[in-house]
Design a protein around this motif. Sequence first.
Motif, mmCIF file in Angstrom:
data_model
loop_
_atom_site.group_PDB
_atom_site.id
_atom_site.type_symbol
_atom_site.label_atom_id
_atom_site.label_comp_id
_atom_site.label_asym_id
_atom_site.label_seq_id
_atom_site.Cartn_x
_atom_site.Cartn_y
_atom_site.Cartn_z
ATOM 1 N N PRO A 144 0.828 -1.210 0.000
ATOM 2 C CA PRO A 144 0.000 0.000 0.000
ATOM 3 C C PRO A 144 0.862 1.260 0.000
ATOM 4 C CG PRO A 144 -0.124 -1.154 2.130
ATOM 5 C CD PRO A 144 0.641 -2.034 1.206
ATOM 6 N N ASP A 145 0.356 2.306 -0.659
ATOM 7 C CA ASP A 145 1.007 3.624 -0.617
ATOM 8 C C ASP A 145 0.619 4.296 0.701
ATOM 9 O OD1 ASP A 145 1.907 6.187 -0.867
ATOM 10 O OD2 ASP A 145 1.010 6.549 -2.828
ATOM 11 N N MET A 146 1.596 4.532 1.551
ATOM 12 C CA MET A 146 1.292 5.078 2.872
ATOM 13 C C MET A 146 1.565 6.583 2.964
ATOM 14 S SD MET A 146 1.183 1.619 4.254
ATOM 15 C CE MET A 146 2.821 1.084 4.644
ATOM 16 N N CYS A 147 1.776 7.236 1.819
ATOM 17 C CA CYS A 147 1.910 8.707 1.782
ATOM 18 C C CYS A 147 3.073 9.233 2.616
ATOM 19 C CB CYS A 147 0.622 9.393 2.238
ATOM 20 S SG CYS A 147 -0.823 8.940 1.284
ATOM 21 N N THR A 148 4.186 8.486 2.633
ATOM 22 C CA THR A 148 5.363 8.956 3.379
ATOM 23 C C THR A 148 6.346 9.627 2.418
ATOM 24 O OG1 THR A 148 6.696 6.983 3.013
ATOM 25 C CG2 THR A 148 5.165 6.924 4.872
ATOM 26 N N ASP A 149 7.442 10.139 2.971
ATOM 27 C CA ASP A 149 8.532 10.696 2.164
ATOM 28 C C ASP A 149 9.512 9.629 1.683
ATOM 29 O OD1 ASP A 149 7.467 13.200 2.574
ATOM 30 O OD2 ASP A 149 8.909 13.796 4.130
ATOM 31 N N LEU A 150 9.277 8.361 2.019
ATOM 32 C CA LEU A 150 10.234 7.315 1.640
ATOM 33 C C LEU A 150 10.456 7.234 0.130
ATOM 34 C CD1 LEU A 150 8.952 4.744 4.265
ATOM 35 C CD2 LEU A 150 11.316 5.540 4.174
ATOM 36 N N ARG A 180 -4.456 2.894 -3.606
ATOM 37 C CA ARG A 180 -3.162 3.256 -4.184
ATOM 38 C C ARG A 180 -2.049 2.354 -3.663
ATOM 39 N NH1 ARG A 180 -4.023 9.807 -3.784
ATOM 40 N NH2 ARG A 180 -6.185 9.682 -4.454
#
Lengths: 263, 263, 285, 285
Positions: free
Chosen positions: D121-127, D146
């Motif tokens: 899952p896309d976790m909306c981090t800066d990674l 997403r």
Amino acid sequence: MSTDLHCTTSELLSVLLARDLCDGEKAIVGTNSDVQVAACNLARNMHAPTLWWVSGPGGMVNADDGVIRPTADHRNLACCEAVMDLPQMIDFIDWEIHFFDFAILGALQIDRFGNINTVCVGPHSKPKLRGPGTVGIAALTALSKRFYVVMPKHHRGAFVERVDFLNGPGHLDGGTTRTDRGLPAGGPKLVVSNLGVFDFEPSTKRMRIISLHPGVTVDQVQANTGFEMLVEGAPPVTMAPTAEEMQILRQKVDSTGVLRSAA
Amino acid sequence: MSTDLHCTTSELLSVLLARDLCDGEKAIVGTNSDVQVAACNLARNMHAPTLWWVSGPGGMVNADDGVIRPTADHRNLACCEAVMDLPQMIDFIDWEIHFFDFAILGALQIDRFGNINTVCVGPHSKPKLRGPGTVGIAALTALSKRFYVVMPKHHRGAFVERVDFLNGPGHLDGGTTRTDRGLPAGGPKLVVSNLGVFDFEPSTKRMRIISLHPGVTVDQVQANTGFEMLVEGAPPVTMAPTAEEMQILRQKVDSTGVLRSAA
Amino acid sequence: MSKIKSISEAIDVIKPGMTVATGGWIFNAQPMALVREIVRKEIKHLTLIPAPGSIAPDMLIGAGAVKTTGCIFISFEQFGLAPNFRKAAETGSIGILEMDGPAIAGGLRAGACDLPYGLIPDMCTDLPDVNPEYYQPVQSAPGERRMLKVPAIKPDVVLLHAQQADELGNVQYRAPVFFDILMAQAARHVIVSVDRIVSHETVRKSHALTRLPSAFVDAVVEAPFGAHPTVSAGFYDLDEKHIADYVKASADASAFDEYLSSYVRKCAGPAEYHKKIGSPAFLDA
Amino acid sequence: MSKIKSISEAIDVIKPGMTVATGGWIFNAQPMALVREIVRKEIKHLTLIPAPGSIAPDMLIGAGAVKTTGCIFISFEQFGLAPNFRKAAETGSIGILEMDGPAIAGGLRAGACDLPYGLIPDMCTDLPDVNPEYYQPVQSAPGERRMLKVPAIKPDVVLLHAQQADELGNVQYRAPVFFDILMAQAARHVIVSVDRIVSHETVRKSHALTRLPSAFVDAVVEAPFGAHPTVSAGFYDLDEKHIADYVKASADASAFDEYLSSYVRKCAGPAEYHKKIGSPAFLDA
């Protein structure tokens, strides 16, 4: 302050968190999590006997023999109900169903929208301070139904306008941006520090004061916070741990005094 | 024929397969697999002491107490070296690395390129005969380094020009079509039936006779095969099980006579 | 907060049209007590997703409870082909979603993670031709291994059988778990029958047997011999005579109806069924 | 066909430039004997993929063996931040592939299955901003959750520590396995140090402890106290004084060099190291 309450900050934070946890809930607890384990097991020994928690790294479920140990410690095997493997546990953290009701996390930085940072202070390519990294934090903050943040030292470098590196999504840019970008609703519920208890205003999702610990002032919080903390009226004083809470914590949850010897 | 060799067809096929298995190889064995288990454990008791096999469904590794049981039977737990969970095992079946050296399978139909069918005879939407389905067969035939097919009853309905349903890829349309379509090289190595032993001609990948069991003729094989079986010269007679093979099979591998009471 | 429920209450969550998964493996741990309750309640139009099974899917199909079934593997092994599944397939009276092990594992894992689909290798079979919904093409880069998308499988309810559980719903296995755990992760509601209820202390003492922690379980039903005539590890072996009788009865519509009447409809629940089969004792009692 | 190898022979497969994974979890089962041999052999330019760890990645980084490291979590917990990792990160002397748990689990699983990539899952981090290679966008359908692609991780070699093994290479754990099994599945070469070698009979009798069956293992190295100063479950606990001394030594280049000289370069192997730390006995001996 710890002398006022006759308890250490770690004990106070454990009690404050335990009060917000409900019977029947499911939780995942990370590594280096003495306060988290104490909060879960205190709640289980008080009002939430079927609260269910699992050690993120070690997979041990509801380990409890009255001793707080690192969650990955093999000695927790002897006092648990089940053991789950790590990759299987990572699979469990789902989306719309939110398998986990809550997670409890620490951070290098938290910002006014409850985003957290455990990676670095300063730019990633040339950090002023390099932190440990992300491990389960992104998944737990993004996908649990709610999360708590434990900040034992409240200062301007830790409570910042915007985290230098966002690896634990809170309310992102505030308002509805969290759900707009495809994350489930929820996000950070409470932040507990050595100064007070904080939540997020429902519409803007900005951090605000719920209560201040005995002797702490609003000005003191503002002076130690790198953004404007919302205040509604005169915040109440945090309810101190009760004699019953302290007795159960010290006798049944933390009989070896791990939290007493901590800060 | 079984009286000639003083053994049942199941015993004969177990011995023939065991001879082709090598020390140090890794194998996966499906459900309902008495012959497969016997072949692996006979090889382990003779020339391949570190041949390694795992029960596909139950995950038990190298189960052996001299009794042949269904591979999923929990009693195999008591005589194994390790237990692996099923989803983890499915993950192991890889591609270019070919974790498994070989698999051994049965089928409703096999065709001249070694494709197999365990789903249905006739069209899928309205089959003349509905078989059990695919389970691990597609993965094992596609991804093991080689596979063996056990066909205890050699007849025209089982050895067909083209399988009615292809759920176990052999050499697909022959030649290089298997690798052209992205499958790793390998595929079917030997087919053992009650009439003989068969392999696949290296260039066309068509099935051919390697040896015929005592008393069996080329004409008899052709008459019972639904396609033209390749024959090179006069095929030799299958080497009968030796006294040593039979003794080890019956005393150390199949002490309760499961294969003797089978066909 | 006990999770123990009566079999009737537990099965009441299943409504016509739901997707129901069954666990176990061929003749191991078929959730027969729960299956019999579905037949007793005459629940119809189910979409079935059986782990490789035998009499559990076969009886549900034979009793007319199933509109469409997934087929990974449905077999009676040494007793031949699954009689009612075979008949239904050959007459076209049910829909069949043909699947293999990687597709169900990938689909269940995607379901557990709540991802829209998972990825499995393309094995060049005919399965995508007959089940295009469950095997979808993936655009692959040049030289990249060819894959297929498998959509998430999220059964509304999963039915499992294990050996024992405590009141909290910690479920213990004395046998391999096959697809049971993955199915419980992916399913929205998890019902487990167990041969016996044990104390929470017993569970803590033998925690290594707890393969389904309580958080994954919605209902536990006490059903001694709940997997009969299939195996429950250590408690009872395969009842070969019963399986043979079932296969024989399945050859004829009225004989099968009589079988169902006698072993299912006339037994109000697990206790009566246990009496009906002669009140056998557990092997390790 | 024994899989037992000398530590020198086992580590000889590691060449400069290879990708090397390490198992365990923070202060649990860091494969220190194997790490020390890498330092002793002065192997350089490694790409490191450590499971959440402490002194294993930190020592390799401090000794200059590492060109680039994955970072899922590298921490000294109650002893503070990982000293050499921190210094290297802050001075920019190594490359860092920032990753989280789902990315490494998804990448290792794709590696084990030999699929080009996995989905998380896309976790909306800066990674993804700092590690675009390991987090790639996925085209999603409208309304679809997403996701991100994570490429397969296939370490050339993985280094693990467990409690015991037999000569055949059946490796037994008396502790949780963390990412060890998944790493062993994904890696092309698996080296395990164990505190003791046991008989094959012992393994069969306690098969439930065999979490790494022999087929997954290339080399077993006998190394009593091979995880020291970290924990080996039941055999020895965390040596807190040693960790504190290590952290202290790491504050200064010459003190750290002296540490390495004394505990690594001057000890020819596990036996000498065991003597050097005072020949402690196993807790359960």
